[in-house]
Motif scaffolding. Structure first.
Motif, PDB file in Angstrom:
ATOM      1  N   ILE A 343       0.841  -1.208   0.000  1.00 26.00           N
ATOM      2  CA  ILE A 343       0.000   0.000   0.000  1.00 26.00           C
ATOM      3  C   ILE A 343       0.875   1.257   0.000  1.00 26.00           C
ATOM      4  N   LEU A 344       1.952   1.221   0.785  1.00 25.77           N
ATOM      5  CA  LEU A 344       2.885   2.354   0.818  1.00 25.77           C
ATOM      6  C   LEU A 344       3.502   2.580  -0.560  1.00 25.77           C
ATOM      7  N   PHE A 345       3.863   1.496  -1.234  1.00 28.68           N
ATOM      8  CA  PHE A 345       4.435   1.596  -2.580  1.00 28.68           C
ATOM      9  C   PHE A 345       3.461   2.288  -3.540  1.00 28.68           C
ATOM     10  N   THR A 349       3.873   5.926  -5.533  1.00 33.06           N
ATOM     11  CA  THR A 349       3.795   6.056  -6.996  1.00 33.06           C
ATOM     12  C   THR A 349       2.688   7.019  -7.416  1.00 33.06           C
ATOM     13  N   LYS A 350       1.572   7.013  -6.685  1.00 33.40           N
ATOM     14  CA  LYS A 350       0.482   7.931  -7.011  1.00 33.40           C
ATOM     15  C   LYS A 350       0.839   9.356  -6.595  1.00 33.40           C
ATOM     16  N   GLY A 351       1.536   9.484  -5.445  1.00 36.17           N
ATOM     17  CA  GLY A 351       1.919  10.814  -4.975  1.00 36.17           C
ATOM     18  C   GLY A 351       2.875  11.515  -5.918  1.00 36.17           C
ATOM     19  N   TYR A 352       3.762  10.735  -6.548  1.00 41.05           N
ATOM     20  CA  TYR A 352       4.734  11.314  -7.474  1.00 41.05           C
ATOM     21  C   TYR A 352       4.306  11.179  -8.940  1.00 41.05           C
ATOM     22  N   ASN A 353       3.061  10.715  -9.145  1.00 43.21           N
ATOM     23  CA  ASN A 353       2.490  10.603 -10.496  1.00 43.21           C
ATOM     24  C   ASN A 353       3.340   9.756 -11.442  1.00 43.21           C
ATOM     25  N   PHE A 354       3.887   8.660 -10.906  1.00 39.42           N
ATOM     26  CA  PHE A 354       4.599   7.731 -11.774  1.00 39.42           C
ATOM     27  C   PHE A 354       3.590   7.066 -12.715  1.00 39.42           C
ATOM     28  N   PRO A 355       3.986   6.765 -13.957  1.00 32.79           N
ATOM     29  CA  PRO A 355       3.047   6.164 -14.921  1.00 32.79           C
ATOM     30  C   PRO A 355       2.428   4.857 -14.426  1.00 32.79           C
ATOM     31  N   VAL A 356       3.207   4.090 -13.644  1.00 30.73           N
ATOM     32  CA  VAL A 356       2.719   2.798 -13.178  1.00 30.73           C
ATOM     33  C   VAL A 356       1.527   2.940 -12.239  1.00 30.73           C
ATOM     34  N   ARG A 359      -1.938   2.119 -13.419  1.00 28.49           N
ATOM     35  CA  ARG A 359      -2.221   0.723 -13.763  1.00 28.49           C
ATOM     36  C   ARG A 359      -2.821  -0.047 -12.582  1.00 28.49           C
ATOM     37  N   PHE A 360      -2.830   0.563 -11.382  1.00 29.31           N
ATOM     38  CA  PHE A 360      -3.453  -0.062 -10.212  1.00 29.31           C
ATOM     39  C   PHE A 360      -4.846   0.517  -9.995  1.00 29.31           C
ATOM     40  N   LEU A 361      -5.614  -0.163  -9.140  1.00 29.20           N
ATOM     41  CA  LEU A 361      -6.926   0.351  -8.756  1.00 29.20           C
ATOM     42  C   LEU A 361      -6.780   1.651  -7.970  1.00 29.20           C
ATOM     43  N   PRO A 362      -7.809   2.485  -7.931  1.00 31.29           N
ATOM     44  CA  PRO A 362      -7.808   3.654  -7.034  1.00 31.29           C
ATOM     45  C   PRO A 362      -7.663   3.210  -5.586  1.00 31.29           C
ATOM     46  N   LEU A 363      -7.379   4.158  -4.693  1.00 29.35           N
ATOM     47  CA  LEU A 363      -6.994   3.813  -3.323  1.00 29.35           C
ATOM     48  C   LEU A 363      -8.084   3.088  -2.530  1.00 29.35           C
ATOM     49  N   LEU A 364      -9.343   3.507  -2.641  1.00 32.51           N
ATOM     50  CA  LEU A 364     -10.404   2.857  -1.867  1.00 32.51           C
ATOM     51  C   LEU A 364     -10.558   1.385  -2.223  1.00 32.51           C
ATOM     52  N   PRO A 365     -10.789   1.048  -3.501  1.00 36.88           N
ATOM     53  CA  PRO A 365     -10.897  -0.376  -3.823  1.00 36.88           C
ATOM     54  C   PRO A 365      -9.611  -1.148  -3.557  1.00 36.88           C
ATOM     55  N   LEU A 366      -8.461  -0.480  -3.714  1.00 34.48           N
ATOM     56  CA  LEU A 366      -7.198  -1.144  -3.423  1.00 34.48           C
ATOM     57  C   LEU A 366      -7.098  -1.507  -1.940  1.00 34.48           C
ATOM     58  N   ALA A 367      -7.482  -0.581  -1.063  1.00 33.60           N
ATOM     59  CA  ALA A 367      -7.446  -0.847   0.378  1.00 33.60           C
ATOM     60  C   ALA A 367      -8.410  -1.971   0.752  1.00 33.60           C
ATOM     61  N   LEU A 368      -9.583  -1.963   0.147  1.00 36.40           N
ATOM     62  CA  LEU A 368     -10.568  -3.004   0.430  1.00 36.40           C
ATOM     63  C   LEU A 368     -10.073  -4.376  -0.015  1.00 36.40           C
TER      64      LEU A 368
END
Length: 451
Positions: A343-345, A349-356, A359-368
């Motif tokens: 989750i930290l990773f 990546t989202k905080g620094y707007n890396f392209p990768v 490719r992941f889910l948004p934070l809410l569904p990812l946390a769930l």
């Protein structure tokens, strides 16, 4: 320094078998992270959707394997509880148990030889129909031959995996863990090379094929083939009766495994069909990372299945409970740590707007989905304990969970998208699946150990 590491490893329960298994899973997890980078660079968002939906449809092999690999390990371990290895190639002990062991090997080879051929043709037809119908908007994607190649490698793997499960039941857990480590290293090295060479969707299928050949060579060019030949010729006076002994147990395991497909593998095809290939790709990449975490943490438990089965056969329930409780705690702690790192990773990546990051889910569904992964770790551990008794009391629980998850995925996924899908799934996993599993675990443990 070496002795400190050794003491720390012993304290957290890492023995040789776990060490090699963890090494395999860590390499797999790191490979998964690197794969994410390669997929981002060499595949488009649409191709990513195909890539992960391939994996979800390939998982229908569950309907053919039906949990039999795990059953083979348990049944072999129960027979080996009364046998001994005199050296690397000679096994001795009760002729009755040795003959039944040989019977299990004969059954394993014949059964999976037939099933793997049937699987090959079923996968080809299923995939061609699904992607031809739902992939009309991305007709330019070259997916047909990669799909057929992947069907071939999946079928070959279905034939080899039961042989490895047989060896694990014999007690060669560490040895097979080494073999899997070599295979995984070969696969990851090749898949990255194929990506660089711009093989795109062919990459995973070709890498799988070559890594399966590595597995075959490791079996054929080592003492393992001699062990198989010895057991194969060890008599047929006493046989394991599949209908009377295995089937009454397996059909319950099979239903649980089939339910598992609808619990864990339905997300990508549904999103592919309703929200498009890009959404399916985001779910697929997130699940790939979470499954990597889970594969590491469950190593503590899977490597101890032969030990648990042997203790059950000897009715040494005190030692069984002591070892299981410790190992389950260690597995859960490891799972929690790995999930936090993941989750930290993603946050970085989202905080620094890396392209990768996209490719992941948004934070809410990812946390769930991360919470659901931890719950799955707990359920897996409890299920292994129960199944080492040659019993499957979770069949109704699995079916109900599968039905509820299917309904939730189809309804909430279509109406509310990925947020609705993940909220529904996590709620079911916590309030239905885990709660019910804990109740059954406590009830059956008390019932079986007092009889």
């Amino acid at each position: 320094m070496y002795f400190r590491i050794k003491r720390l490893s012993a304290r957290i329960g890492i023995d040789g078998a776990i060490a090699f298994t963890i090494a395999t899973r860590v390499i797999q997890a790191l490979g998964g992270v690197i794969s994410i980078i390669f997929i981002t660079k060499f595949l488009t968002g649409v191709e990513q959707g195909y890539y992960y939906t391939f994996a979800s449809i390939i998982a229908v092999q569950i309907f053919f394997e039906l949990g039999l690999c795990g059953i083979i390990t348990q049944y072999v371990a129960h027979e080996c509880a009364y046998l001994n290895w005199d050296d690397d190639y000679v096994i001795s002990g009760d002729k009755y148990n040795l003959s039944r062991l040989s019977s299990l090997l004969h059954f394993c080879v014949k059964w999976f030889g037939i099933i793997s051929i049937i699987l090959f043709f079923v996968l080809i037809v299923t995939g061609l129909k699904f992607f031809s119908f739902y992939g009309k908007e991305s007709a330019s994607i070259n997916w047909q031959l990669p799909w057929i190649s992947l069907c071939l490698t999946t079928s070959l793997n279905l034939f080899i995996d039961p042989i490895l499960a047989f060896f694990e039941g014999l007690g060669f857990v560490k040895d097979i863990a080494k073999l899997r480590l070599v295979q995984k290293c070969a696969f990851l090295s090749l898949v990255f090379i194929f990506y660089i060479l711009d093989f795109k969707l062919y990459s995973a299928a070709l890498a799988s094929l070559f890594s399966i050949l590595v597995n075959l060579l490791q079996i054929l060019l080592s003492k393992r083939i001699k062990i198989l030949k010895l057991i194969w010729k060890s008599g047929d006076q006493w046989k394991v009766d599949y209908i009377k002994e295995i089937f009454p147990y397996q059909w319950k395991i099979a239903i649980s495994w089939i339910s598992g497909y609808f619990i864990f593998q339905l997300f990508n095809p549904v999103l592919f069909a309703t929200a498009g290939a890009i959404a399916a790709g985001q779910m697929g990449m997130t699940l790939a990372a979470l499954n990597g975490v889970l594969s590491v943490s469950i190593s503590w438990i899977t490597t101890k299945i032969p030990l648990f089965s042997s203790l059950v056969a000897k009715k040494d329930y005190t030692q069984l409970d002591e070892k299981f409780n410790l190992i389950l705690k260690q597995a859960c702690v490891m799972c929690a740590i790995c999930l936090a790192i993941f989750i930290l990773f993603v946050l970085i990546t989202k905080g620094y707007n890396f392209p990768v990051a996209n490719r992941f889910l948004p934070l809410l569904p990812l946390a769930l989905m991360s919470i659901s992964t931890f719950v799955s770790q707990l359920i897996f551990g409890l299920a292994v304990y129960l199944r080492c008794h040659k019993q499957e009391p979770l069949v109704i629980q699995s079916v109900v969970t599968g039905i509820l998850t299917t309904i939730s995925t189809l309804v909430f996924g279509k109406v509310f998208g990925v947020n609705g899908l993940t909220i529904g799934y996590t709620s079911i996993m916590i309030f239905v699946s885990l709660t019910w599993c804990v109740y059954i675990f406590n009830k059956k443990k008390q019932e079986w150990h007092q009889s």
